[in-house]
Design an enzyme around this catalytic site. Structure first.
Site, PDB file in Angstrom:
ATOM      1  N   CYS A  16      69.982  62.427  81.284  1.00 26.09           N
ATOM      2  CA  CYS A  16      71.347  62.720  81.729  1.00 26.09           C
ATOM      3  C   CYS A  16      72.117  61.440  82.034  1.00 26.09           C
ATOM      4  CB  CYS A  16      71.310  63.636  82.950  1.00 26.09           C
ATOM      5  SG  CYS A  16      70.617  65.267  82.591  1.00 26.09           S
ATOM      6  N   HIS A  59      69.977  70.599  81.307  1.00 20.70           N
ATOM      7  CA  HIS A  59      70.148  70.250  82.722  1.00 20.70           C
ATOM      8  C   HIS A  59      71.619  70.446  83.072  1.00 20.70           C
ATOM      9  CE1 HIS A  59      66.464  67.295  82.722  1.00 20.70           C
ATOM     10  NE2 HIS A  59      66.164  68.492  82.244  1.00 20.70           N
ATOM     11  N   CYS A  95      68.315  62.532  85.718  1.00 23.14           N
ATOM     12  CA  CYS A  95      67.145  62.008  85.018  1.00 23.14           C
ATOM     13  C   CYS A  95      67.588  60.951  83.998  1.00 23.14           C
ATOM     14  CB  CYS A  95      66.405  63.159  84.335  1.00 23.14           C
ATOM     15  SG  CYS A  95      67.249  63.788  82.863  1.00 23.14           S
ATOM     16  N   GLU A 123      73.694  68.629  84.524  1.00 21.01           N
ATOM     17  CA  GLU A 123      74.491  67.432  84.236  1.00 21.01           C
ATOM     18  C   GLU A 123      74.834  67.352  82.754  1.00 21.01           C
ATOM     19  OE1 GLU A 123      71.629  66.599  87.655  1.00 21.01           O
ATOM     20  OE2 GLU A 123      71.431  67.436  85.639  1.00 21.01           O
TER      21      GLU A 123
END
Length: 173
Positions: free
Chosen positions: A89, A56, A86, A58
């Site tokens: 993260c 991701h 999420c 992040e």
């Protein structure tokens, strides 16, 4: 972190999502900044380019910032992203001992968009555990700035909006 700086940083993430993300990628912008708002690392999603499901934007931003700072802890730093991180993260931000998280659109915004646009090529799947819940149960307790420029960030969920903005930008050049 003050509200004005948080809004400015989210604006930079929106620009990343609109200008840097390639077609077929999730139009998400993420950055790690220091407590003065100086950018340590910034990027957009490239998740669909490989096979790493944990990549991701992040996560990648946090990994890059740790490499740049040569430290596994990012004390005094903030994760800034156009979509609520999420649970994975958010947890990594806690493990990195960051100071806080700033985000635009919420998980609920992504879920609502997915439910009303089932034809979308981007799924916007979510694990419905909000960042605030993870933060409440983590140590250190991070600062949370949620729904910053939310309406602008929600527009990034719509791939047609993003395409239109990119076409307009191309014509301006």
């Amino acid at each position: 972190m003050n509200k004005e700086l948080a809004e400015k940083l989210i604006g930079k993430c929106i620009e990343l999502a609109l200008n840097e993300c390639e077609e077929g990628q999730y139009p998400l912008g993420a950055m790690v900044v220091d407590e003065n708002g100086e950018i340590i690392t910034s990027l957009c999603s490239n998740l669909n380019a490989g096979y790493d499901v944990s990549a991701h934007p992040e996560m990648v931003a946090i990994r890059q910032a740790c490499e740049i700072k040569k430290d596994r802890y990012l004390k005094g730093c903030y994760l800034v992203t156009t979509l609520e991180p999420c649970p994975m993260c958010t947890s990594v931000a806690i493990w990195a001992k960051m100071k806080g998280i700033i985000f635009g659109a919420s998980q609920n915004d992504a879920i609502e968009y997915s439910n009303t646009h089932p034809e979308s090529k981007l799924s916007w799947r979510q694990i419905t555990v909000p960042a605030s819940y993870i933060i409440e149960h983590g140590t250190p307790r991070l600062e949370l700035y949620d729904n910053v420029r939310e309406e602008e960030c929600k527009k990034l969920l719509d791939e047609e909006y993003v395409k239109m903005k990119k076409k307009r930008k191309t014509r301006e050049i």
